[in-house]
Write a protein that holds these residues in place. Structure first.
Motif, PDB file in Angstrom:
ATOM      1  N   GLU D  29       8.107  73.701 -29.174  1.00 25.74           N
ATOM      2  CA  GLU D  29       7.979  73.584 -30.616  1.00 25.74           C
ATOM      3  C   GLU D  29       8.208  72.163 -31.105  1.00 25.74           C
ATOM      4  O   GLU D  29       7.647  71.733 -32.092  1.00 25.74           O
ATOM      5  CB  GLU D  29       8.989  74.521 -31.246  1.00 25.74           C
ATOM      6  N   ARG D  30       9.057  71.399 -30.393  1.00 23.80           N
ATOM      7  CA  ARG D  30       9.466  70.124 -30.966  1.00 23.80           C
ATOM      8  C   ARG D  30       8.347  69.090 -30.948  1.00 23.80           C
ATOM      9  O   ARG D  30       8.396  68.113 -31.662  1.00 23.80           O
ATOM     10  CB  ARG D  30      10.707  69.597 -30.255  1.00 23.80           C
ATOM     11  N   GLU D  31       7.313  69.311 -30.090  1.00 22.99           N
ATOM     12  CA  GLU D  31       6.253  68.309 -30.023  1.00 22.99           C
ATOM     13  C   GLU D  31       5.244  68.528 -31.141  1.00 22.99           C
ATOM     14  O   GLU D  31       4.116  68.949 -30.919  1.00 22.99           O
ATOM     15  CB  GLU D  31       5.578  68.366 -28.658  1.00 22.99           C
ATOM     16  N   GLU D  32       5.683  68.235 -32.347  1.00 29.94           N
ATOM     17  CA  GLU D  32       4.858  68.549 -33.524  1.00 29.94           C
ATOM     18  C   GLU D  32       3.528  67.836 -33.504  1.00 29.94           C
ATOM     19  O   GLU D  32       2.498  68.393 -33.862  1.00 29.94           O
ATOM     20  CB  GLU D  32       5.624  68.167 -34.792  1.00 29.94           C
ATOM     21  N   HIS D  35       1.022  69.478 -31.469  1.00 30.99           N
ATOM     22  CA  HIS D  35       0.543  70.711 -32.100  1.00 30.99           C
ATOM     23  C   HIS D  35      -0.504  70.414 -33.164  1.00 30.99           C
ATOM     24  O   HIS D  35      -1.553  71.060 -33.236  1.00 30.99           O
ATOM     25  CB  HIS D  35       1.717  71.459 -32.713  1.00 30.99           C
ATOM     26  N   LYS D  36      -0.193  69.415 -33.956  1.00 29.19           N
ATOM     27  CA  LYS D  36      -1.148  69.083 -35.031  1.00 29.19           C
ATOM     28  C   LYS D  36      -2.467  68.655 -34.430  1.00 29.19           C
ATOM     29  O   LYS D  36      -3.547  69.040 -34.902  1.00 29.19           O
ATOM     30  CB  LYS D  36      -0.579  67.975 -35.903  1.00 29.19           C
ATOM     31  N   ILE D 111       4.015  70.037 -43.952  1.00 32.09           N
ATOM     32  CA  ILE D 111       4.424  71.340 -43.438  1.00 32.09           C
ATOM     33  C   ILE D 111       5.480  71.878 -44.393  1.00 32.09           C
ATOM     34  O   ILE D 111       6.514  71.245 -44.604  1.00 32.09           O
ATOM     35  CB  ILE D 111       5.014  71.220 -42.029  1.00 32.09           C
ATOM     36  N   GLY D 115       9.575  74.546 -42.261  1.00 36.29           N
ATOM     37  CA  GLY D 115       9.093  73.779 -41.115  1.00 36.29           C
ATOM     38  C   GLY D 115       8.451  74.638 -40.040  1.00 36.29           C
ATOM     39  O   GLY D 115       7.830  75.647 -40.335  1.00 36.29           O
ATOM     40  N   ASN D 116       8.634  74.238 -38.803  1.00 38.91           N
ATOM     41  CA  ASN D 116       8.027  74.881 -37.649  1.00 38.91           C
ATOM     42  C   ASN D 116       6.508  74.770 -37.668  1.00 38.91           C
ATOM     43  O   ASN D 116       5.785  75.714 -37.915  1.00 38.91           O
ATOM     44  CB  ASN D 116       8.453  76.353 -37.553  1.00 38.91           C
ATOM     45  N   ALA D 117       6.043  73.555 -37.401  1.00 46.60           N
ATOM     46  CA  ALA D 117       4.609  73.279 -37.431  1.00 46.60           C
ATOM     47  C   ALA D 117       3.864  74.149 -36.435  1.00 46.60           C
ATOM     48  O   ALA D 117       2.750  74.597 -36.693  1.00 46.60           O
ATOM     49  CB  ALA D 117       4.363  71.804 -37.125  1.00 46.60           C
ATOM     50  N   LYS D 118       4.497  74.408 -35.303  1.00 50.21           N
ATOM     51  CA  LYS D 118       3.810  75.168 -34.265  1.00 50.21           C
ATOM     52  C   LYS D 118       3.369  76.532 -34.791  1.00 50.21           C
ATOM     53  O   LYS D 118       2.190  76.869 -34.769  1.00 50.21           O
ATOM     54  CB  LYS D 118       4.760  75.347 -33.079  1.00 50.21           C
TER      55      LYS D 118
END
Lengths: 805, 186, 99, 513
Positions: D29-32, D35-36, D111, D115-118
């Motif tokens: 999850e942390r690798e936003e 993900h984007k 976001i 949060g939580n972009a994933k």
């Protein structure tokens, strides 16, 4: 005057005229701020080119008419340089009839309906019989249709007539000459965009580009240093483009688009100084009032679309209206709907109230948009679809009809209101309302040329007056209050004064200025003065016209007196404006002097021994002709004969009224020339308990009574009543409707939406939630218990299935 | 054909009373052992009773001609699962002797539910398969002659149910890892 | 042999297993009862396999045995975890699902 | 390559976002940023495939299904995996492919909390697949599956990332839509069984309904079921109350997708499924649909006038605008339905843009209370311009896209399909035309209160209030350009939809005669 190719090129590429300002709009928007003159130079350059093209087109058009008149037998237009493209083929059977026939250049915009491909295949090789008849003579073949296909095209539309619904069924007699089309149901209803060049549109091209150019130049000084200078010029360009686009419409769809676009430019420019709420309120009022009228426009155009067999083409609609294919009842409904649009756009009673408020915009904008061009769009539309209105309102045979009545009411009501204004721009605004009413009145009496001619002349002198007012306000530190901040400006700004005088004289109809000729023609057009002929028996409109003639002179005299005569009542020294402001004024004043001579009656020409060819030039050039319009004597469209006695009477009336007003104000200001408190009429000084006090104090009370009774006697109560009616009742209705709809909205939202409908929804939600609360008690978290319930339930349900089913 | 088939099965019944008797004996033992299992106060005893039931199940498989299933039953259940359960008993430090607090208070509810389930099931089974008899030879009709049950099972598993088999392997692996992760002392 | 004798045996075992699941407090005993239930189901499958002369039922039974093994493995792991955290394997005390 | 495109292009386009979502699942999850990027790439891939399909599309045959694919799926009920593109679905597919990447670009810095972009972007991708799938499905079961796939991500998006009353709004949204879907499903199944249980294919069903001679009464009942399903999604008065809540509470991205695409699933359902399959039922229902549509127009507009919250106002305006779309559909004429398709696309672009703007305003001012706003043109002039153009487009100004959904619908209701009561529809026309005035009133009022004037005291020196940022530029400008281009060249869209729609229109011309 021009070679035929050049003429043909000009008429085919007249789209350049609106395109240039449109391009300029985009350029100014994106690059304007970076340029040395902040974008003004692009705007002016584009309008200069557009104006030059418009002038060329005008001369080409005049040449076209003249050569047709000289009854030359040869074809007026040659084919285009390449033989295939024959975009301009005059539909003329005879040169005489060809005079004034519109030249249409169209491309398909989009189409809706079953595909035409199958139909085109069916009509391959079909001769273009009937092609000439339906007025769609000229079609630019940009998308590669051959001529035959075009023929099929037109025929399809006729076939489509069968589609029109029960009571609007268009006679499908046309389809007979279509031959093969009938078997395939080809209904490709293509909506075209293009340019229609005829006298009326050429006239407007000239007026719009001319005044736009002058306003551009004027504005460089007037809005100098404004923080939205660039945007201002961008919107001026956009407006010019949209107006020209509308003027050149070939289809009602295009007309609607242009109509709305000029509206939004008007909105943006009225609200140019949108930081103040009053300005944005005025902009909103203008837009919304126009929207109300647009209801009529949309509906009216829809009716015409189906009545004419699914076409938006203006010439086609006119043709079908003339030859009786569209039933009169349908035309009447359509005309009434369209009249609503005219009322809003052209400031007719009872939708005129936005126009005076629109003066919140910069003055050059008022000159261009709210005096000379946009507000005449309604009048222009009547002219464009004149057969629809003519037949729909039964103009030929009646003594009064809706159009004439509205026009008459507006012209008198608007004029009366002009008397009580302190704001010089408001006077001019009400005067514009009044003059627009005059035009509508003329058209309502069947005096087409008179109406159009008045539109033409009015554009020049009213623009001159507005720009003059702007110049005055420029001198008086941006005030428009005639009573508090003006007076005696004659000495300080002579150029402005004289041009304003000429403009006012033209407006009041003083010979030989422009307004005299056009106003006279309208009065003649009523046809009730002895030996004028015309359309018959418009007594009431004639009375309206005469009253307005007197009133116009009176309120303009008042304005001039308050502004330019007497002593200066403002602070600081006023000064004459710069050259960029005065030059347009002088040019416009010059035009206000000369343009009237474009349409002199032939008797007048003879009287002065001038060549006969100079008479009623405007009529020849502008009045529509050809198959697609309807110049025939049997529908009552005849020209009235001018009458010298009427001209003299009307002029005397105006002079008398003006003179009386001047006398009144001379007397009024003789006491204290610096006073800023004087009110207008006598009656206005009676209110409340001060009446008795004043009666004693005022020695010249009788004088006041006399002058007031004669000059302003009626104008006080009448105008006040009109003003009151205007401000309270009409505005009240507008505001009331607004309040009511907000209230209704609140009611619906709060009571019905939030309580009733949501109540049902929430009710079901609540019951579910209640059940949930009950069930929650059972959730002990004991898996054992869940399992017990599960197995128990399984047993029970299984038992039910086994024993009961 | 149908009549023939019926005759055949009749004959089987006539002669097969001995295995039948064995069946009922085994069934009775299984039921008794199961009842003891759920009622005994000693956890280790319960495991041993379960052992009896599972062996009985293996025997029942043999009655039904499923030798491979029976063998698997003995190997997996008796061999693996029982050991696992006994380990569980040990690791949770159950007493080896009798305990008092193994059952809930409301035993009658469980009994009621069980009894009602049994009633419903028995009735419906009786109703649905009242007189149905098992065929003498449970081997599939279309199977080639001489092929044994085990081979049939193998063929089936490694052809039709290959994917399921593989998925099952993954599941076992996942369960293995999961069990390790969950039980890990960290 | 009648089909029903097998089915009824299975039903009886099944219900005893259900009783065990419902009544037992000890996590290990609950797991044992579940095994009983699974075995009852297996008997059914094999019985129908014989009845229909179709080998599929046996295959399913084998699968269930395998799944049961996995289930016991995971189940015991969970029981151990609970025991470790609470010093007790009374399932009645595991009531985190309480609403 | 070509044959891949022809055979699998649509499938690849539909599932590309889903593949992206699956890949994202594997990344922590942390690798936003990753993900984007993945989210953007997968939507752009879908968009690229869509663009290739559109280039390859034979516009001369826009009335026919192209790139069709018909495969075994659930044989037991004769449901098949049947997809295809034609002139009716193409504009909406294009709209979806166009809007979703822009939404993701907008999400770059936006976001919403918590949060939580994933998870957020994954939901958008799943939504994307569901939406395109719905538009390309040619099989009722497939359609239904995609139609419902859309529901859940939206529910979570509102429920997790929404405003204060998000739970209420998300549940309302979910319940309303599910309620309608249930009836719709029943109608589908009944239709399947009544036509002999042969096929769920839409075209085939239309033929079967004719050949089996389903009685008008039956058709009316079946249409009723579908009406509930689609009408709630549109949403039509009086089923609209979920919309303002959902819109107000949803995060900006959710509102944009909801307004731009989700609402169109309902209207698309009408013109793709309900009307072609059940023409006689449609004729019976049309006056009522028209009635609800015009009530919606006026009602929505009046509702707007009473709002104090900008987002809620825009939400109510959707009710009014979709009223025009439904009015166009109710006329059952080529003009009306073409207008409806145009209206869907235009509303998608315009209202999507309005919600973007509302989101950005909220971010800067931390309020959408219209009373407290003002002077946007002073503080953020570029944004003020975008708002101005968008409101103008929304109120149906010619030259911008909104007009071509509105005026042709009004025009068409002057002369509805034969068999419909002309007088009734002409009354609708007048009411709808009055609606345009009200629309102008509330939109200009909104513009005046937010953009004009001077900023209020509390915001006058707020450093947070900046003009448009890069991702706002990237997300908005393409939409704005489309609004203007479509406004001047409506033929771009009309020419695509026309063939298919006029074939539909001819059914009713024939039916009436």
């Amino acid at each position: 005057m021009f070679a035929a190719e050049e003429v043909s090129w000009l008429f085919r590429n007249v789209w350049l005229i609106p395109a240039l300002p449109a391009l300029s709009f985009v350029l100014i928007l994106f690059f304007g701020k970076r340029l040395p003159f902040k974008g003004a130079e692009i705007g002016i350059a584009s309008v200069v080119v557009a104006f030059s093209l418009a002038v060329l087109t005008t001369f080409a058009w005049i040449g076209n008419i003249q050569s047709a008149e000289s009854h030359s037998e040869e074809a007026i237009f040659l084919e285009g340089p390449d033989g295939e493209q024959t975009p301009i083929v005059l539909t003329a059977e005879e040169a005489g009839e060809a005079r004034g026939a519109p030249i249409i250049t169209e491309v398909e915009w989009f189409s809706i309906g079953p595909d035409a491909n199958k139909v085109i295949l069916g009509t391959e090789g079909n001769s273009d019989a009937g092609h000439d008849e339906d007025g769609h003579s000229d079609d630019e073949d940009e998308d590669g249709h051959s001529d035959d296909e075009d023929a099929g095209h037109d025929d399809d539309e006729e076939e489509g007539a069968g589609f029109g619904g029960d009571d609007n069924v268009v006679d499908v007699a046309f389809a007979e000459d279509g031959g093969t089309v009938a078997e395939a149901h080809g209904d490709r209803f293509s909506i075209s965009i293009g340019t229609l060049v005829d006298g009326q549109s050429v006239m407007m091209l000239f007026v719009v580009t001319f005044i736009s150019l002058l306003v551009h130049v004027y504005s460089t000084d007037y809005v100098k240093g404004d923080r939205r200078f660039t945007h201002y010029f961008a919107f001026l360009s956009l407006f010019t483009s949209a107006m020209l686009f509308m003027v050149l419409s070939t289809s009602t769809m295009q007309l609607i688009v242009g109509w709305e676009l000029v509206g939004v430019c008007s909105f943006a420019l009225i609200g140019h100084w949108w930081e103040e709420k009053a300005n944005s309120d005025a902009a909103l009022k203008a837009f919304l009032t126009n929207r109300v009228g647009d209801i009529g426009l949309l509906i009216g155009m829809s009716i015409l679309y189906f009545a004419a067999g699914r076409t938006f083409s203006i010439p086609r609609i006119n043709e079908l209206a003339v030859n009786g294919t569209i039933p009169k009842g349908t035309l009447t409904i359509a005309a009434v709907c369209l009249m609503a649009a005219v009322m809003s756009k052209s400031g007719q009673f009872i939708l005129h109230t936005w126009l005076p408020d629109a003066m919140a915009g910069p003055t050059p904008v008022s000159a261009l948009i709210h005096a000379a061009t946009m507000v005449v769009a309604g009048v222009y539309m009547i002219g464009r679809l004149y057969p629809v209105f003519f037949i729909g309102f039964g103009i030929a045979g009646s003594s009064i009809n809706l159009m004439a009545f509205i026009g008459g009411l507006t012209t008198v009501g608007g004029g009366a209101l002009a008397f009580v204004q302190k704001d010089i721009k408001k006077v001019l605004a009400y005067s514009t309302v009044s003059q627009l009413g005059y035009m509508v009145l003329a058209l309502g009496m069947g005096a087409y040329t008179a109406g159009m001619f008045h539109l033409f002349t009015h554009a020049f002198f009213k623009a001159c007056l507005f720009l003059g007012a702007g110049s005055v306000s420029h001198a008086c530190h941006h005030s428009f209050d005639m009573k508090a901040d003006m007076g005696g400006l004659r000495k300080y700004m002579p150029k402005t004064f004289w041009t304003f005088m000429i403009g006012s004289g033209a407006l009041a109809g003083i010979p030989p200025l422009a307004g005299f000729w056009s106003k006279d023609e309208i009065l003649v057009g009523a046809g009730v003065w002895p030996n004028t002929g015309g359309n018959g028996t418009y007594y009431l409109p004639f009375v309206f016209g005469m009253i307005t003639a007197a009133m116009t002179a009176a309120y303009m005299a008042r304005t001039i007196w308050l502004t330019f005569f007497g002593e200066y009542r403002g602070h600081d020294e006023p000064h004459e404006s710069g050259a960029r402001i005065t030059t347009p004024l002088i040019i416009l004043a010059g035009m206000a002097v000369v343009v009237g001579f474009l349409n002199m009656p032939s008797g007048f020409v003879k009287f002065f021994g001038a060549p006969e060819g100079l008479a009623h030039r405007f009529e020849d050039w502008v009045e529509p002709a050809g198959v697609s319009t309807f110049v025939t004597s049997d529908n009552g469209f005849t020209h009235a004969k001018p009458s010298l006695s009427l001209a003299i009477v009307a002029t005397l009336l105006a002079l008398t009224a003006g003179g009386a007003v001047v006398a009144y104000y001379r007397a009024l200001y003789a006491k204290d020339s610096k006073a800023t408190e004087y009110t207008d009429g006598v009656m206005s000084r009676i209110p409340g308990l001060r009446a008795g006090h004043k009666f004693l104090e005022e020695k010249y009370y009788l004088d006041h009574l006399y002058t007031g009774a004669i000059a302003g006697g009626t104008k006080g109560p009448l105008a006040r009543a009109t003003d009151w009616f205007n401000q309270n009742v009409l505005d009240g209705i507008v505001n009331g409707v607004g309040k009511l709809s907000v209230g209704l909205g609140n009611f619906i939202y709060n009571i019905i939406d939030q309580k009733a409908i949501d109540g049902v929804v929430n009710g079901s939600g609540n019951s579910a939630s209640g059940a949930g609360q009950f069930l929650r008690g059972m959730q002990t978290g004991q898996v054992r218990q869940y399992a017990t319930l599960m197995f128990g339930a399984t047993a029970v349900v299984a038992a039910i299935f086994i024993f009961a089913v | 054909m149908m009549a023939l088939l019926a005759q055949q099965t009749e004959a089987v019944i006539e002669t097969a009373w001995i295995p039948n008797a064995f069946f009922f004996v085994i069934a009775a033992v299984m039921v008794l052992a199961a009842l003891k299992m759920v009622s005994t106060k000693n956890v280790v005893h319960a495991a041993l009773y379960l052992l009896i039931v599972l062996s009985g199940v293996a025997a029942v498989y043999i009655f039904l001609g499923a030798e491979f299933a029976a063998a698997t039953q003995i190997l997996v259940y008796l061999g693996a699962i029982m050991v696992l359960l006994l380990f569980g008993v040990m690791l949770t430090r159950a007493k080896l002797g009798a305990e008092t607090d193994l059952d809930h208070d409301q035993r009658w509810i469980g009994a009621l539910v069980g009894a009602s389930l049994l009633a419903v099931m028995s009735y419906s089974l009786w109703d649905a398969f009242g007189g149905d008899k098992l065929p003498a030879d449970p081997t599939p009709q279309d199977a080639p002659t001489g092929v044994k049950n085990t081979q049939l099972v193998a063929d089936e598993i490694f052809s039709t149910y290959l994917v399921s088999f593989e998925v099952l392997s993954v599941l076992l692996l996942a369960a293995l890892i999961g069990a390790v992760v969950v039980a890990r002392r960290d | 042999m009648f089909l029903n004798q097998f089915l009824l045996l299975a039903a009886v075992l099944f219900c005893i297993g259900v009783y065990g699941v419902l009544v037992r407090k000890n996590g290990v005993l609950v797991l044992m009862s579940i095994e009983l239930i699974l075995n009852a189901v297996n008997i059914n499958l094999v019985a129908f396999s014989a009845f229909n002369q179709n080998i599929d039922g046996q295959v399913f039974a084998l699968f269930i045995i395998a799944v049961a093994a996995a289930e016991v493995g995971v189940g015991l792991a969970i029981v151990l975890l609970i025991y470790r955290n609470r010093r007790s394997i009374d399932v009645a005390e595991a009531n985190l699902l309480k609403g | 390559m070509q044959s891949f495109l022809e055979n699998w292009g649509i499938t690849a386009m539909v599932f590309a976002p889903l593949v992206g979502a699956l890949i994202m699942m594997l990344i922590p999850e942390r690798e936003e940023g990753t993900h984007k990027l993945i989210a953007l790439v997968s939507t752009v891939v879908a968009g690229g495939l869509g663009a290739l399909l559109m280039l390859d599309f034979d516009y001369a045959k826009a009335g026919e299904m192209q790139f069709g694919r018909d495969m075994r799926w659930i044989e037991i009920i004769n449901a098949r995996y049947a997809v295809g593109l034609d002139g009716m679905s193409l504009p909406l597919v294009a709209l979806t492919l166009f809007v979703v990447p822009l939404v993701i670009i907008y999400s770059w810095d936006h976001i919403p909390s918590p949060g939580n972009a994933k998870a957020f972007l994954m939901l958008i991708l799943v939504l994307h697949t569901g939406m395109i799938g719905t538009f390309v499905a040619r099989d009722l079961v497939l359609f239904f599956v995609f139609f419902e796939v859309v529901l859940l991500p939206m529910y979570f998006m509102i429920g997790v990332w929404g405003g204060e009353k998000r739970l209420y709004a998300s549940i309302k949204f979910f319940l309303f839509t599910l309620f309608g879907s249930a009836f719709m499903l029943v109608a589908f199944l009944a239709l399947y069984n009544l036509t002999g249980g042969e096929s769920f294919n839409i075209e085939r069903l239309a033929e079967l309904v004719q050949s089996e001679g389903l009685s008008t009464r039956t058709q009316v009942l079946l249409f009723g079921g579908m009406f509930l399903g689609f009408g709630i999604k549109v949403p039509m008065f009086p089923f609209h109350t979920w919309l303002p809540d959902a819109h107000t509470q949803a995060p900006t991205q959710g509102s944009v997708i909801l307004a731009a695409v989700l609402l169109k699933l309902g209207t698309y359902g009408f013109i793709r499924i309900a009307i072609p399959i059940l023409p006689e039922g449609a004729v019976e229902w049309a006056p009522w649909i028209g009635l609800l549509a015009v009530i919606g127009i006026i009602y929505g507009a009046l509702g707007c006038l009473a709002q104090t919250d900008m987002k809620r106002l825009i939400a109510f305006s959707s009710v009014a605008h979709m009223g025009y779309v439904m009015l166009g559909i109710a006329t059952l004429t080529d003009f009306g339905i073409n207008a409806a398709i145009f209206g869907m696309v235009a509303h998608g672009l315009i209202t999507g843009l309005l919600f973007f703007l509302a989101g950005s305003i909220k971010e800067r001012y931390h309020t959408l209370e219209i009373k407290r706003l003002g002077g946007l043109l002073v503080q953020a002039p570029k944004m003020g311009w975008v708002l101005g153009i968008t409101t103008m487009a929304s109120l149906g100004l010619p030259g911008l896209a909104g007009f071509w959904g509105e005026f042709p619908a009004i025009l068409a209701s002057y002369n509805p399909a034969p068999g419909l009561n002309q007088t009734v529809f002409r009354v609708y026309m007048v009411v709808a035309a009055i609606g345009t005035v009200l629309a102008a009133a509330y939109l200009l009022w909104l513009l005046q209160r937010t953009a004009f004037g001077t900023p209020s005291e509390e915001f006058i020196d707020d450093p947070e209030i900046t003009d448009m940022q890069w991702n706002e530029w990237v997300a908005w400008v393409p939409m704005l350009i489309m609004v203007i281009v479509l406004g001047f060249l409506p033929g771009l869209l009309f020419d695509i939809s026309n063939d298919k729609v006029s074939a539909l229109g001819e059914i009713f011309q024939a039916l009436g005669n």
